[in-house]
Design a protein around this motif. Structure first.
Motif, PDB file in Angstrom:
ATOM      1  N   HIS A   1      -4.890   2.093   4.479  1.00  0.00           N
ATOM      2  CA  HIS A   1      -3.844   3.114   4.306  1.00  0.00           C
ATOM      3  C   HIS A   1      -3.926   3.824   2.957  1.00  0.00           C
ATOM      4  O   HIS A   1      -3.089   4.679   2.670  1.00  0.00           O
TER       5      HIS A   1
ATOM      6  N   ASP B   1      -4.163  -3.247   4.177  1.00  0.00           N
ATOM      7  CA  ASP B   1      -3.564  -2.434   3.113  1.00  0.00           C
ATOM      8  C   ASP B   1      -4.536  -1.356   2.651  1.00  0.00           C
ATOM      9  O   ASP B   1      -4.147  -0.204   2.427  1.00  0.00           O
TER      10      ASP B   1
ATOM     11  N   ARG C   1       3.656  -9.187   5.354  1.00  0.00           N
ATOM     12  CA  ARG C   1       3.283  -7.793   5.552  1.00  0.00           C
ATOM     13  C   ARG C   1       3.602  -6.990   4.298  1.00  0.00           C
ATOM     14  O   ARG C   1       4.674  -7.135   3.704  1.00  0.00           O
ATOM     15  N   ARG C   2       2.658  -6.139   3.905  1.00  0.00           N
ATOM     16  CA  ARG C   2       2.811  -5.376   2.665  1.00  0.00           C
ATOM     17  C   ARG C   2       3.664  -4.126   2.906  1.00  0.00           C
ATOM     18  O   ARG C   2       3.595  -3.507   3.961  1.00  0.00           O
ATOM     19  N   ALA C   3       4.421  -3.766   1.921  1.00  0.00           N
ATOM     20  CA  ALA C   3       5.145  -2.495   1.982  1.00  0.00           C
ATOM     21  C   ALA C   3       4.180  -1.340   1.802  1.00  0.00           C
ATOM     22  O   ALA C   3       3.195  -1.439   1.062  1.00  0.00           O
ATOM     23  N   ALA C   4       4.441  -0.251   2.505  1.00  0.00           N
ATOM     24  CA  ALA C   4       3.576   0.926   2.388  1.00  0.00           C
ATOM     25  C   ALA C   4       3.648   1.483   0.969  1.00  0.00           C
ATOM     26  O   ALA C   4       4.714   1.534   0.349  1.00  0.00           O
ATOM     27  N   ALA C   5       2.505   1.870   0.451  1.00  0.00           N
ATOM     28  CA  ALA C   5       2.458   2.426  -0.902  1.00  0.00           C
ATOM     29  C   ALA C   5       3.133   3.798  -0.932  1.00  0.00           C
ATOM     30  O   ALA C   5       3.029   4.576   0.014  1.00  0.00           O
ATOM     31  N   ASP C   6       3.847   4.059  -2.016  1.00  0.00           N
ATOM     32  CA  ASP C   6       4.474   5.368  -2.185  1.00  0.00           C
ATOM     33  C   ASP C   6       3.401   6.434  -2.372  1.00  0.00           C
ATOM     34  O   ASP C   6       2.379   6.209  -3.020  1.00  0.00           O
TER      35      ASP C   6
ATOM     36  N   GLN D   1      -2.483   4.446  12.608  1.00  0.00           N
ATOM     37  CA  GLN D   1      -2.600   3.027  12.347  1.00  0.00           C
ATOM     38  C   GLN D   1      -4.024   2.570  12.668  1.00  0.00           C
ATOM     39  O   GLN D   1      -4.678   3.117  13.560  1.00  0.00           O
TER      40      GLN D   1
ATOM     41  N   HIS E   1       0.427  -7.675  11.026  1.00  0.00           N
ATOM     42  CA  HIS E   1       0.314  -6.443  10.249  1.00  0.00           C
ATOM     43  C   HIS E   1       0.176  -5.201  11.134  1.00  0.00           C
ATOM     44  O   HIS E   1      -0.258  -4.142  10.678  1.00  0.00           O
TER      45      HIS E   1
END
Length: 512
Positions: A147, A144, A174-179, A64, A14
């Motif tokens: 962020h 997550d 790995r999670r996608a970044a939140a909009d 990060q 991550h």
């Protein structure tokens, strides 16, 4: 693969590259995992508040999270000061806390404490792993959470038995970044306010990035609005012709004098400003004479909102860059003005300035307006002892950039252990101690309260004398070459030498 190895592998997957640590017995499996699962740099800190401060500085410069590995509840408690500052800076920080084995906790061992309750003081995401089969997904959830809302402190607590038992699950995806978004009607409202005139834009967060300042400069050129910034910002790109917001004064009466000049204040990337302390007869909010108009708050997409605002206002694509001379090189005995002027004149292009000089450094913001482009970090939450640790983390994050920690002596004494980590890792940090040998902010507060002749106990509580702190011995004791100077000429010479060499250096600037 045991639970500790699964956690470290998940962290690497991550994007976690650095672990600032002050571990103990309950974290030994995690320490061993740093060797057996390659890909993460482990950095030992001699005090937890250095580790958390370093994680804050690292997160501010990279966007990060670093992992911060701490020992049980007392270790977390030792690091709370700079986790509080990180929370106020909206810095992404990942805490991993070792806990006693779950079967041992009912016996109430001496180091047992309510870790979750302590952790909630500085972060909304707090979770204890139930066993080795969940540590990887728990880690993913925590990363997550760092962020969210523009950056946050997340804490994962891992019992010792969960670390050593076999893990049945591989690393979580790995999670996608939140909009992130903004509210369009806030852009429309802000545009109308700025068209009406006599307005200011208060910038924070992404609004103080290079892109944010360039957009704000275009908007100011189109509308005549003034640009302001928070008194204590997390990070601001400065110099080299960038727009130059005026900083809100620290004391509320002075801040109110500034903001009452405007009918409206547009808030972009921060919140409505609040006085640091409550003073009788003065309001808590610092814009009581002006209407505050929200554009974005922390966590919202300030860059996109500023871009939309510039478009709605048909702002020019450029503006006249702000340039001017640096202050003259001072001579003679050192005071706050001369120390600030020497640093501003000599700091190299692309430097990172970690500024925890407080009263010693008050003139620095104006003195450095026309310096070459640099990143300016400040103490955000008011909990002193941030500078040396944050400078350490910034140097780890940006090894090709010179870091200057402009530091007051009272604040610096809280976290001198950072010098040892700087020496061990050969970090390119120059620490300049503004040594006025007092907690001078207390003297200022007394004077403002009309106390002209404080008693002996009050004087002793504000004085760092009997004995003086010997910063040369302190620095050298931790492995950092150190010198003391008492003139502007001596400071300039010592700083030039320090800037020409790599590795940590300490300069004590003894002030009148």
């Amino acid at each position: 693969m045991n639970g500790a190895q699964a956690l470290v592998a998940a962290a690497i997957d991550h994007g976690i590259e650095v672990c600032f640590a002050n571990p103990g017995t309950t974290e030994m499996p995690l320490v061993l995992a740093l060797d057996s699962v390659p890909g993460m740099r482990g950095i030992l800190c001699l005090h937890e508040n250095v580790a958390t401060g370093a994680a804050d500085g690292y997160g501010r410069m990279t966007g990060q999270p670093a992992m911060c590995l701490l020992h049980l509840g007392p270790g977390l408690a030792n690091g709370l000061t700079n986790l509080h500052n990180a929370r106020r800076a909206f810095t992404p920080v990942l805490n991993v806390i070792g806990e006693h084995a779950s079967w041992h906790l009912p016996a109430d061992p001496l180091l047992a404490s309510p870790i979750e309750e302590v952790a909630r003081m500085v972060g909304a995401h707090v979770h204890t792993s139930a066993g080795p089969e969940t540590v990887a997904s728990d880690l993913a959830d925590a990363v997550d959470a760092t962020h969210r809302n523009g950056g946050a402190v997340a804490t994962l607590i891992v019992p010792h038995d969960a670390q050593i038992a076999e893990a049945s699950q591989g690393s979580a995806a790995r999670r996608a970044a939140a909009d992130r978004s903004f509210i369009p009607r806030h852009v429309t409202n802000a545009a109308q306010v700025l068209r009406d005139g006599n307005a200011a834009i208060l910038l924070g967060g992404e609004g103080l990035s290079e892109a944010g300042l360039m957009l704000a400069g275009r908007i100011a050129a189109a509308t005549g609005a003034d640009l302001l910034c928070d008194t204590f910002f997390a990070r601001m790109e400065r110099g080299g012709g960038l727009p130059q917001p005026a900083k809100l004064p620290y004391f509320p009466d002075q801040a109110l004098e500034l903001t009452r000049r405007y009918d409206k204040v547009v808030i972009a990337g921060t919140r409505r400003p609040v006085a640091f302390f409550g003073y009788p007869g003065l309001p808590s909010h610092l814009t009581t004479q002006a209407q505050t108009v929200p554009l974005t708050g922390p966590g919202e997409d300030t860059l996109a909102a500023l871009d939309a605002l510039a478009g709605e206002l048909r702002a020019p694509m450029d503006f006249d860059p702000v340039a001017g001379p640096l202050p003259d090189m001072p001579a003679g005995a050192l005071d706050a003005q001369s120390v600030s002027a020497v640093i501003a004149r000599l700091q190299p292009a692309n430097a990172i300035i970690m500024d925890e000089a407080l009263t010693v450094g008050t003139p620095y913001f104006d003195a450095s307006r026309n310096a070459p482009r640099f990143s300016h970090l400040m103490l955000t939450g008011g909990a002193i002892g941030e500078g040396p640790g944050a400078a350490t983390g910034a140097a780890i994050a940006c090894p090709g950039r010179k870091v200057i920690n402009f530091q007051s002596d009272g604040c610096g004494a809280y976290s001198v252990q950072a010098f040892w980590t700087q020496a061990r890792e050969r970090l390119d940090v120059v620490t300049i101690i503004g040594s006025n040998r007092s907690y001078n902010i207390l003297n200022v507060e007394l004077a403002r309260a009309g106390v002209t002749e404080p008693g002996p106990i009050t004087r002793s509580m504000a004085g760092l004398d009997r004995p003086f702190l010997d910063w040369v011995k302190i620095g050298e004791g931790f492995g950092v070459p150190s010198v003391a100077v008492d003139t502007a000429e001596g400071l300039a010479q010592a700083l030039q030498v320090a800037l020409a060499e790599r590795g940590p250096r300490l300069i004590e600037a003894i002030m009148t």
